[in-house]
Design an enzyme around this catalytic site. Structure first.
Site, PDB file in Angstrom:
ATOM      1  N   ARG A 102       0.850  -1.344   0.852  1.00 27.03           N
ATOM      2  CA  ARG A 102      -0.377   0.053   0.526  1.00 27.03           C
ATOM      3  C   ARG A 102       1.209   1.788  -0.221  1.00 27.03           C
ATOM      4  O   ARG A 102       0.589   2.511  -0.834  1.00 27.03           O
ATOM      5  CB  ARG A 102      -0.948   0.179   0.810  1.00 27.03           C
ATOM      6  CG  ARG A 102      -2.182  -0.780   0.838  1.00 27.03           C
ATOM      7  CD  ARG A 102      -2.971  -0.955   2.663  1.00 27.03           C
ATOM      8  NE  ARG A 102      -2.123  -1.334   3.712  1.00 27.03           N
ATOM      9  CZ  ARG A 102      -2.252  -1.206   4.854  1.00 27.03           C
ATOM     10  NH1 ARG A 102      -3.855  -0.618   4.703  1.00 27.03           N
ATOM     11  NH2 ARG A 102      -1.602  -1.669   5.806  1.00 27.03           N
ATOM     12  N   ASN A 148      -6.233  -2.482   2.209  1.00 22.60           N
ATOM     13  CA  ASN A 148      -5.746  -4.160   2.463  1.00 22.60           C
ATOM     14  C   ASN A 148      -7.449  -4.592   2.116  1.00 22.60           C
ATOM     15  O   ASN A 148      -8.530  -3.949   2.938  1.00 22.60           O
ATOM     16  CB  ASN A 148      -5.276  -5.165   3.153  1.00 22.60           C
ATOM     17  CG  ASN A 148      -3.519  -4.892   2.712  1.00 22.60           C
ATOM     18  OD1 ASN A 148      -3.419  -4.100   2.142  1.00 22.60           O
ATOM     19  ND2 ASN A 148      -2.762  -4.800   4.062  1.00 22.60           N
TER      20      ASN A 148
END
Length: 91
Positions: A20, A38
């Site tokens: 990320r 996520n």
């Protein structure tokens, strides 16, 4: 050049490898707007929009991800522009 928006999912070993954060850095470098997060099933979900060239570059980068990621699949679909500003990592 036209702005476009992509939304999709990255599968594989993509959590716990700074996916990320690395995606956010790439998006900011390419001056794209959107978010990444996520999912409970182990995938990463991403939405990004901006100039076509930047969107294409991030799309290509997502096929590999950061150094320790192992991307097994990338499913991206073009969407209508969402009008998001900036790029954030969602929790």
């Amino acid at each position: 050049m036209a702005r476009i928006c992509m939304h999709g999912y990255v599968s594989g070993d993509v959590q716990g490898v700074s996916f990320r954060q690395a995606t956010a850095l790439q998006a900011e470098r390419l001056e794209l707007d959107g978010w990444v997060r996520n999912l409970a099933d182990g995938r990463v979900e991403v939405l990004f929009e901006g100039e076509e060239a930047g969107v294409a570059e991030l799309s290509g980068w997502l096929q590999q991800g950061p150094e320790h990621a192992q991307v097994s699949a990338l499913d991206l679909q073009e969407q209508t522009l969402q009008g998001v500003a900036g790029f954030i990592v969602r929790r």
